[in-house]
Scaffold this active site. Structure first.
Site, mmCIF file in Angstrom:
data_model
loop_
_atom_site.group_PDB
_atom_site.id
_atom_site.type_symbol
_atom_site.label_atom_id
_atom_site.label_comp_id
_atom_site.label_asym_id
_atom_site.label_seq_id
_atom_site.Cartn_x
_atom_site.Cartn_y
_atom_site.Cartn_z
ATOM 1 N N ASP A 95 23.500 71.413 67.547
ATOM 2 C CA ASP A 95 22.276 70.894 66.929
ATOM 3 C C ASP A 95 22.145 71.192 65.439
ATOM 4 O O ASP A 95 21.046 71.191 64.896
ATOM 5 C CB ASP A 95 21.062 71.485 67.649
ATOM 6 C CG ASP A 95 21.122 73.010 67.746
ATOM 7 O OD1 ASP A 95 21.842 73.634 66.941
ATOM 8 O OD2 ASP A 95 20.440 73.580 68.624
ATOM 9 N N GLU A 117 27.675 70.694 74.354
ATOM 10 C CA GLU A 117 26.350 71.307 74.507
ATOM 11 C C GLU A 117 25.247 70.255 74.327
ATOM 12 O O GLU A 117 24.272 70.441 73.610
ATOM 13 C CB GLU A 117 26.152 72.478 73.542
ATOM 14 C CG GLU A 117 25.027 73.422 73.974
ATOM 15 C CD GLU A 117 24.902 74.633 73.077
ATOM 16 O OE1 GLU A 117 25.471 75.684 73.434
ATOM 17 O OE2 GLU A 117 24.219 74.545 72.045
ATOM 18 N N GLU A 131 16.685 71.815 64.335
ATOM 19 C CA GLU A 131 17.673 71.663 65.414
ATOM 20 C C GLU A 131 17.248 70.687 66.507
ATOM 21 O O GLU A 131 18.072 69.925 67.030
ATOM 22 C CB GLU A 131 17.988 73.034 66.025
ATOM 23 C CG GLU A 131 18.822 73.945 65.145
ATOM 24 C CD GLU A 131 18.018 74.715 64.108
ATOM 25 O OE1 GLU A 131 18.621 75.478 63.331
ATOM 26 O OE2 GLU A 131 16.770 74.550 64.068
ATOM 27 N N HIS A 204 16.769 85.151 62.074
ATOM 28 C CA HIS A 204 17.124 84.375 60.879
ATOM 29 C C HIS A 204 16.560 82.967 60.864
ATOM 30 O O HIS A 204 16.652 82.274 59.858
ATOM 31 C CB HIS A 204 18.651 84.262 60.778
ATOM 32 C CG HIS A 204 19.237 83.382 61.838
ATOM 33 N ND1 HIS A 204 19.522 83.830 63.100
ATOM 34 C CD2 HIS A 204 19.546 82.061 61.821
ATOM 35 C CE1 HIS A 204 20.008 82.843 63.827
ATOM 36 N NE2 HIS A 204 20.036 81.747 63.087
ATOM 37 N N ARG A 206 14.763 79.462 60.569
ATOM 38 C CA ARG A 206 13.946 78.974 59.461
ATOM 39 C C ARG A 206 12.452 79.100 59.731
ATOM 40 O O ARG A 206 11.672 79.509 58.871
ATOM 41 C CB ARG A 206 14.278 77.505 59.164
ATOM 42 C CG ARG A 206 15.614 77.280 58.495
ATOM 43 C CD ARG A 206 15.903 75.794 58.359
ATOM 44 N NE ARG A 206 17.251 75.555 57.850
ATOM 45 C CZ ARG A 206 17.572 75.416 56.577
ATOM 46 N NH1 ARG A 206 16.622 75.504 55.669
ATOM 47 N NH2 ARG A 206 18.808 75.184 56.206
ATOM 48 N N HIS A 237 21.319 88.317 58.312
ATOM 49 C CA HIS A 237 21.796 87.008 57.865
ATOM 50 C C HIS A 237 21.920 86.980 56.345
ATOM 51 O O HIS A 237 21.227 87.696 55.631
ATOM 52 C CB HIS A 237 20.814 85.934 58.334
ATOM 53 C CG HIS A 237 21.350 84.545 58.304
ATOM 54 N ND1 HIS A 237 21.305 83.760 57.178
ATOM 55 C CD2 HIS A 237 21.936 83.787 59.266
ATOM 56 C CE1 HIS A 237 21.827 82.583 57.436
ATOM 57 N NE2 HIS A 237 22.222 82.564 58.697
#
Length: 367
Positions: A95, A117, A131, A204, A206, A237
């Site tokens: 994604d 996936e 995503e 991490h 967004r 990250h």
């Protein structure tokens, strides 16, 4: 037969490398690998660990890149690769913005798309962002859907995808674990946590950057203030905003070890040595159940509903009090910990890559 695999981030690489290793064994398939470099440094760690031969690297990563930068640069540069190679299929994973742009480029060139996936959904395009949008768009133009579970297959069928194009393969993350995890693994981070319950933290995403992440870290500090037998390891990250918040909340806490992102071998083995895991990541939700590690998901929703239904995952959100209470429950309630750590793994048996490659071979022979 020629297959072009395109990926650009560390999580994608972890799940695609086992497929590529299986493709390399096939005499009738020419396997071409194209990296976009969406995450350059962390991506290279995985490539080196799995000893993958890379044919193209678009090296799109730049400082403070936006989603627009990523999408446009992949579209522009990958188009030339497709013109040069003329593959029979393009294989993408999951994604990411790389997957979305690569699938779109293949569609523009009338090349079939295989989606590893496929079928994960929250049906909220803002969570996870971007995503959820990416994976729904990829599945609009996919020709072969490699669903990791029956639940993912059901989502695709509910969207009126053709059943003949959907295959339940298991998750390739489990294939990767079978390659990387060693019972004898030991390092200085594990030594630092000896005689303590080690919590592995990753954060991490967004949508969590800012207030949600600060609330999560506040909950972790409250736990560490109360329990002397707990230590936290946090591979931070590379995103400067994430690093700034991590330093603000944990920089002076002697019970938290902030470390650089780990390569896949070290990270998988650290997961295996942990007591439980706090994460907003997607892939870890699939990997940890195979290792018998409970996972508290630091998000308001998850597309990995199989893990929630099986009892290996618990979605706890990002509010300080809720996160604190759920961490404390796993630390103090032995029955709850045992229930989550012994729940049935819903993500496969470690042979997903073999299944995917066999399905691709049959499809291309039919073409």
């Amino acid at each position: 037969m020629k297959l072009l695999s395109v990926f650009g981030t560390r999580p994608e690489a972890i799940k695609m490398c086992p497929v590529i290793k299986e493709l390399e064994k096939q005499t009738e398939i020419e396997s071409i690998v194209c990296l976009t470099g969406q995450h350059e440094e962390m991506l290279n760690q995985v490539i080196e660990r799995f000893k993958i031969k890379v044919n193209y690297n678009l090296r799109i990563m730049k400082k403070n890149q936006s989603l627009t930068d990523i999408t446009c640069n992949v579209l522009m540069q990958l188009g030339q690769v497709l013109e040069n190679e003329k593959p029979d299929m393009v294989l993408v994973h999951g994604d990411t913005s790389t997957s979305f742009a690569a699938a779109l480029s293949a569609f523009y060139h009338h090349i079939p798309v295989g989606h590893v996936e496929a079928g994960l959904r929250t049906y909220n395009v803002q969570s996870p962002y971007p995503e959820e949008f990416n994976r729904q768009c990829v599945d609009m133009i996919t020709d072969l859907f490699f669903a990791p579970t029956e639940y993912a297959k059901e989502q695709l069928l509910n969207e009126h995808k053709k059943q003949s194009q959907i295959f339940v393969t298991g998750n390739t993350a489990i294939d990767a674990l079978n390659i990387t995890v060693e019972t004898s693994y030991y390092n200085t981070n594990i030594e630092w946590c000896e005689n303590h319950k080690m919590i592995l933290l990753t954060a991490h995403r967004r949508e969590n950057i800012g207030v949600p992440m600060e609330r999560i870290f506040e909950a972790v500090n409250k736990i560490l203030d109360k329990y002397s037998d707990v230590r936290v390891i946090y591979p931070v990250h590379k995103n400067p905003k994430v690093r700034q918040i991590a330093q603000k909340y944990f920089g002076n806490n002697s019970k938290v070890r902030l470390i650089e992102p780990l390569d896949v071998y070290d990270f998988h083995n650290l997961m295996n040595k942990s007591y439980f895991i706090l994460t907003d990541s997607g892939g870890i939700q699939e990997e940890a159940p195979s290792l018998g590690k409970p996972v508290l998901v630091l998000r308001d929703s998850t597309e990995r509903q199989e893990g929630v239904m099986a009892g290996t995952l618990k979605v706890v959100g990002t509010r300080t009090e809720q996160v604190y209470c759920e961490i404390e429950r796993l630390l103090t309630d032995k029955e709850e910990y045992s229930r989550m750590s012994h729940a049935t793994n819903p993500y496969g048996d470690g042979y997903a890559s073999k299944r995917i490659v066999e399905i691709i071979k049959e499809y291309l022979k039919g073409k």
